[in-house]
Design a protein around this motif. Structure first.
Motif, PDB file in Angstrom:
ATOM      1  N   MET A  71     -19.017  52.329 -24.013  1.00 43.21           N
ATOM      2  CA  MET A  71     -18.524  51.083 -24.602  1.00 43.21           C
ATOM      3  C   MET A  71     -18.606  49.965 -23.573  1.00 43.21           C
ATOM      4  N   ILE A  72     -18.913  48.767 -24.064  1.00 43.37           N
ATOM      5  CA  ILE A  72     -18.953  47.569 -23.237  1.00 43.37           C
ATOM      6  C   ILE A  72     -17.692  46.760 -23.526  1.00 43.37           C
ATOM      7  N   GLY A  73     -17.009  46.342 -22.481  1.00 46.08           N
ATOM      8  CA  GLY A  73     -15.825  45.513 -22.638  1.00 46.08           C
ATOM      9  C   GLY A  73     -16.127  44.075 -22.258  1.00 46.08           C
ATOM     10  N   LEU A  74     -15.815  43.149 -23.137  1.00 47.05           N
ATOM     11  CA  LEU A  74     -16.106  41.732 -22.919  1.00 47.05           C
ATOM     12  C   LEU A  74     -14.776  40.988 -22.829  1.00 47.05           C
ATOM     13  N   ILE A  75     -14.568  40.271 -21.747  1.00 48.00           N
ATOM     14  CA  ILE A  75     -13.270  39.663 -21.451  1.00 48.00           C
ATOM     15  C   ILE A  75     -13.413  38.140 -21.343  1.00 48.00           C
ATOM     16  N   ILE A  76     -12.525  37.427 -22.040  1.00 44.10           N
ATOM     17  CA  ILE A  76     -12.543  35.967 -22.036  1.00 44.10           C
ATOM     18  C   ILE A  76     -11.126  35.461 -21.776  1.00 44.10           C
ATOM     19  N   PRO A  77     -10.842  34.892 -20.612  1.00 45.33           N
ATOM     20  CA  PRO A  77      -9.529  34.272 -20.403  1.00 45.33           C
ATOM     21  C   PRO A  77      -9.480  32.907 -21.078  1.00 45.33           C
ATOM     22  N   ALA A  78      -8.314  32.548 -21.578  1.00 45.32           N
ATOM     23  CA  ALA A  78      -8.188  31.255 -22.254  1.00 45.32           C
ATOM     24  C   ALA A  78      -6.792  30.695 -22.058  1.00 45.32           C
ATOM     25  N   HIS A  79      -6.745  29.417 -21.687  1.00 45.56           N
ATOM     26  CA  HIS A  79      -5.480  28.689 -21.621  1.00 45.56           C
ATOM     27  C   HIS A  79      -5.656  27.382 -22.381  1.00 45.56           C
ATOM     28  N   ASN A  80      -5.116  27.339 -23.604  1.00 40.37           N
ATOM     29  CA  ASN A  80      -5.209  26.136 -24.450  1.00 40.37           C
ATOM     30  C   ASN A  80      -6.647  25.666 -24.620  1.00 40.37           C
ATOM     31  N   GLU A  81      -7.460  26.537 -25.213  1.00 46.75           N
ATOM     32  CA  GLU A  81      -8.892  26.260 -25.363  1.00 46.75           C
ATOM     33  C   GLU A  81      -9.320  26.193 -26.825  1.00 46.75           C
ATOM     34  N   GLY A  94     -26.823  49.886 -30.622  1.00 46.31           N
ATOM     35  CA  GLY A  94     -25.632  50.331 -31.340  1.00 46.31           C
ATOM     36  C   GLY A  94     -24.450  50.675 -30.464  1.00 46.31           C
ATOM     37  N   GLU A  95     -24.578  50.466 -29.142  1.00 48.20           N
ATOM     38  CA  GLU A  95     -23.435  50.760 -28.277  1.00 48.20           C
ATOM     39  C   GLU A  95     -22.281  49.828 -28.635  1.00 48.20           C
ATOM     40  N   PRO A  96     -21.079  50.370 -28.795  1.00 51.10           N
ATOM     41  CA  PRO A  96     -19.941  49.516 -29.169  1.00 51.10           C
ATOM     42  C   PRO A  96     -19.650  48.460 -28.106  1.00 51.10           C
ATOM     43  N   VAL A  97     -19.291  47.275 -28.558  1.00 49.88           N
ATOM     44  CA  VAL A  97     -18.829  46.195 -27.692  1.00 49.88           C
ATOM     45  C   VAL A  97     -17.467  45.750 -28.217  1.00 49.88           C
ATOM     46  N   GLU A  98     -16.485  45.774 -27.369  1.00 46.86           N
ATOM     47  CA  GLU A  98     -15.152  45.311 -27.749  1.00 46.86           C
ATOM     48  C   GLU A  98     -14.820  44.066 -26.931  1.00 46.86           C
ATOM     49  N   THR A  99     -14.280  43.066 -27.611  1.00 51.28           N
ATOM     50  CA  THR A  99     -13.973  41.785 -26.969  1.00 51.28           C
ATOM     51  C   THR A  99     -12.478  41.542 -26.988  1.00 51.28           C
ATOM     52  N   VAL A 100     -11.941  41.113 -25.852  1.00 47.89           N
ATOM     53  CA  VAL A 100     -10.547  40.711 -25.784  1.00 47.89           C
ATOM     54  C   VAL A 100     -10.465  39.310 -25.203  1.00 47.89           C
ATOM     55  N   VAL A 101      -9.729  38.450 -25.881  1.00 52.32           N
ATOM     56  CA  VAL A 101      -9.433  37.121 -25.370  1.00 52.32           C
ATOM     57  C   VAL A 101      -8.030  37.173 -24.777  1.00 52.32           C
ATOM     58  N   VAL A 102      -7.937  36.896 -23.496  1.00 55.15           N
ATOM     59  CA  VAL A 102      -6.639  36.927 -22.817  1.00 55.15           C
ATOM     60  C   VAL A 102      -6.025  35.541 -22.935  1.00 55.15           C
ATOM     61  N   LEU A 103      -5.066  35.417 -23.816  1.00 54.28           N
ATOM     62  CA  LEU A 103      -4.403  34.139 -24.079  1.00 54.28           C
ATOM     63  C   LEU A 103      -3.294  33.956 -23.055  1.00 54.28           C
ATOM     64  N   ASP A 104      -3.564  33.101 -22.094  1.00 60.25           N
ATOM     65  CA  ASP A 104      -2.639  32.922 -20.973  1.00 60.25           C
ATOM     66  C   ASP A 104      -1.796  31.669 -21.180  1.00 60.25           C
ATOM     67  N   ALA A 105      -0.545  31.868 -21.545  1.00 60.32           N
ATOM     68  CA  ALA A 105       0.417  30.768 -21.716  1.00 60.32           C
ATOM     69  C   ALA A 105      -0.122  29.694 -22.652  1.00 60.32           C
ATOM     70  N   ALA A 117      -9.025  50.867 -19.747  1.00 59.08           N
ATOM     71  CA  ALA A 117      -8.159  51.846 -20.409  1.00 59.08           C
ATOM     72  C   ALA A 117      -8.759  52.335 -21.726  1.00 59.08           C
ATOM     73  N   ARG A 118      -9.561  51.499 -22.361  1.00 58.28           N
ATOM     74  CA  ARG A 118     -10.218  51.892 -23.618  1.00 58.28           C
ATOM     75  C   ARG A 118     -11.488  52.702 -23.376  1.00 58.28           C
ATOM     76  N   GLY A 119     -11.920  52.784 -22.128  1.00 58.00           N
ATOM     77  CA  GLY A 119     -13.100  53.572 -21.804  1.00 58.00           C
ATOM     78  C   GLY A 119     -14.362  52.786 -21.560  1.00 58.00           C
ATOM     79  N   ALA A 120     -14.257  51.487 -21.303  1.00 56.46           N
ATOM     80  CA  ALA A 120     -15.453  50.673 -21.065  1.00 56.46           C
ATOM     81  C   ALA A 120     -16.180  51.140 -19.806  1.00 56.46           C
ATOM     82  N   ARG A 121     -17.489  51.189 -19.892  1.00 62.93           N
ATOM     83  CA  ARG A 121     -18.310  51.518 -18.714  1.00 62.93           C
ATOM     84  C   ARG A 121     -18.804  50.262 -18.022  1.00 62.93           C
ATOM     85  N   TRP A 122     -18.870  49.164 -18.771  1.00 62.23           N
ATOM     86  CA  TRP A 122     -19.385  47.901 -18.241  1.00 62.23           C
ATOM     87  C   TRP A 122     -18.455  46.784 -18.694  1.00 62.23           C
TER      88      TRP A 122
END
Length: 238
Positions: free
Chosen positions: A1-11, A33-44, A81-86
């Protein structure tokens, strides 16, 4: 699985375009077909950023760090923690190309533990022509560059953990991580293949980041024009 991370503060102004581009990259057929999971980290966040994330179908992680290094770190930890390799990182005011993940993973397949990509600015019309000209002359958009942008960064989960992850810095956390990766023996690819378009705004959320650099360039170019006898170039590096 690929993990995609986006930090955001009032965007809220930029998030929809960012997440539309991310979904396109996630669906690229060359990912096989490799799964990609995206998380947006909403910071304050106190605006409508959370609403845009919910409408996109991406996951949200809410933190109150007010610190981009801590936000990126929280997102990375969640994906590991979800098992991302990249782990692939971009910014909420940026738009990744459809081939962005494919390009990162191709370099991973060639032996890269981390990939540092370039950026291009979406709109120069809000700035003086001198700033756009200076950028085109001095920004190296080619393989072998030495730019580090949190908006265009990828790293294997193994190398990330070995390096200790993002330090909780309010600015420069991306450079600090790459320094740690190099110090722990990671093979870093400095590539122009992964493409990201980012905002040219001066009012960026991080003081000392990309927007601050553009503003510093603009100020120095303006000072040089006011003192026409000074032919020196602005000293700010990127």
């Amino acid at each position: 699985m690929i993990g995609l991370i986006i930090p955001a503060h009032n965007e809220e102004r930029y998030l929809s375009a960012c997440l539309d581009a991310v979904r396109c990259a996630m669906a690229h057929p060359l990912l096989g077909g490799e799964p990609v999971e995206t998380v947006v980290v909403l910071d304050a966040c106190t605006d409508g950023s959370a609403r845009h994330v919910m409408q996109s179908g991406c996951d949200a992680l809410i933190v109150e760090a007010r610190n981009v290094g801590a936000a990126r770190s929280a997102g990375a930890q969640a994906m590991i923690a979800r098992g991302a390799r990249w782990l692939a990182f971009t910014d909420a005011d940026s738009r990744v190309a459809p081939e962005w993940l494919v390009a990162q993973l191709a370099l991973c397949a060639e032996g890269a533990d981390a990939v540092c990509g370039c950026v291009n600015v979406d709109d120069w019309s809000m700035h003086s022509p001198a700033l756009a000209t200076h950028w085109s002359r001095h920004y190296r958009d080619a393989d072998g560059h030495r730019h580090v942008h949190g908006a265009n960064l990828g790293v294997s989960a193994h190398a990330y953990v070995r390096a200790g992850g993002f330090p909780a810095l309010a600015c420069g956390e991306d450079v600090a991580l790459v320094d740690l990766l190099i110090a722990t023996g990671a093979n870093v690819a400095w590539s122009a293949a992964p493409r990201v378009t980012t905002s040219g705004r001066f009012d960026a959320r991080v003081n000392g980041g990309f927007g601050t650099t553009l503003a510093a360039w603009a100020s120095q170019l303006s000072d040089r024009q006011d003192n026409s006898e000074d032919d020196s170039e602005p000293s700010i590096a990127l």
